[in-house]
Design an enzyme around this catalytic site. Sequence first.
Site, short mmCIF file in Angstrom:
data_model
loop_
_atom_site.label_atom_id
_atom_site.label_comp_id
_atom_site.label_asym_id
_atom_site.label_seq_id
_atom_site.Cartn_x
_atom_site.Cartn_y
_atom_site.Cartn_z
CG ASP A 133 42.28 45.00 39.93
OD1 ASP A 133 42.22 46.18 40.15
OD2 ASP A 133 41.97 44.60 38.81
CB ILE A 186 48.47 46.73 31.81
CG1 ILE A 186 49.04 47.92 31.58
CG2 ILE A 186 48.92 45.82 30.66
CD1 ILE A 186 50.35 48.28 30.90
P1 13P Z 1 42.64 46.96 30.84
O1 13P Z 1 41.17 46.13 30.69
O2 13P Z 1 42.51 48.03 30.22
O3 13P Z 1 43.87 46.12 31.04
O4 13P Z 1 42.67 47.55 32.57
C1 13P Z 1 42.54 46.70 33.49
C2 13P Z 1 42.37 47.20 34.79
O5 13P Z 1 42.19 48.14 34.99
C3 13P Z 1 42.53 46.20 35.94
O6 13P Z 1 41.91 46.75 37.17
O1 G3H Z 2 39.57 45.33 36.31
C1 G3H Z 2 39.16 44.35 35.51
C2 G3H Z 2 40.11 43.56 35.22
O2 G3H Z 2 40.46 43.69 33.96
C3 G3H Z 2 39.87 42.27 35.81
O3 G3H Z 2 38.61 41.39 35.15
O4 G3H Z 2 37.32 40.21 36.71
O5 G3H Z 2 37.52 39.47 34.24
O6 G3H Z 2 39.52 39.08 35.83
P1 G3H Z 2 38.08 40.00 35.34
ZN ZN Z 3 40.32 48.15 37.07
#
Ligand code: 13P
Ligand code: G3H
Ligand code: ZN
Length: 333
Positions: free
Chosen positions: A94, A278
């Site tokens: 991600d 999510i």
């Molecule tokens: P939320 O913070 O709305 O759960 O989004 C998560 C997200 O986009 C992770 O890449």
């Molecule tokens: O894109 C954001 C996600 O909610 C993850 O955030 O880097 O704090 O785990 P994080």
């Molecule tokens: Zn995101």
Amino acid sequence: MVSYKDLGLVNTREMFKKAVAGGYAIPAFNFNNMEQLQAIIQAAAETKSPVILQVSSGARKYANQTLLRYMAEGAVEYAKELGWENPQICLHLDHGNSFELCKSCVDMGFSSVMIDASSLPYEENIALTKQVVEYAHKYDVTVEAELGVLAGVEDEVSAAESHYTKPEEVIDFATRTGCDSLAISIGTSHGAYKFTPEQCTRDPKTGKLIPPPLAFDVLHEIEKKLPGFPIVLHGSSSVPQEYVDIINEYGGKLPDAVGIPEEQLREASKSAVCKINIDSDSRLAMTAAVRKVFHDKPGEFDPRKYLGPARDEMKKLYMHKIINVLGSDGKAE
Ligand code: 13P
Ligand code: G3H
Ligand code: ZN
């Protein structure tokens, strides 16, 4: 070099093709620990839903990238033990922010990566995304890219329409980069505070904030430009008010936390939006459950006695999202 195929994982290509054609979306849930992963896999196995396990930069720092990769490998076996004969599980990076990071994930068995170069100038976003695509595709790893900046109070620049993805750019971007899916900005944002109270109206009965609607016109224009092309929504937690209320009741402090209404996500799932991210909702479910145990049983000190209920609450949340919001249940029999 480890191929995700040897770990029983799948990339997003088939998942997305079926989701776009079938008018539903694949859940992309972030995971950082065992309880979250168990809850995700239990929910996906019980509903027979394809699922994307996402590893963020925060997760990599907290839990270690290698360990998370092995946990995902274990998740495939766990899903089979739960009776899901043919688990459709994708392990996805991600918000990857460099070629080197994306390459390291491809090399250790991730089946999908996101290169998020959306904060760079347009031509630089294209160049970096293309570099990642060229490498990842050699190993049949799929690539998500991002165009447009997510609006919201967490941005350094305050939310404005100019942050939305520009439909006139998407054909050029998708063609020149060769990306497999595109994250767009239509009014969602990360975290539990997606809008300022000034951006919302207030429900006169409950006093709760009602957020501004997503820019479905922008989404539909993008769909017209790229028919059938997989679109991704980040920042799609709905910030369930029942969790916010429990957290606040048991000593927490989350005033005016607000998310994306589920009806709008349901509507988006029927379009070319085929991946919905999510994370925050799972954090809220976990925190609400843990706070309640701490309040109700102050003598409890066995972590399993509060992480267990937290895991059950997250599973309930994931199942609800799969069945009632994204419509992905039964799509990976
Ligand atoms: P939320 O913070 O709305 O759960 O989004 C998560 C997200 O986009 C992770 O890449
Ligand atoms: O894109 C954001 C996600 O909610 C993850 O955030 O880097 O704090 O785990 P994080
Ligand atoms: Zn995101």
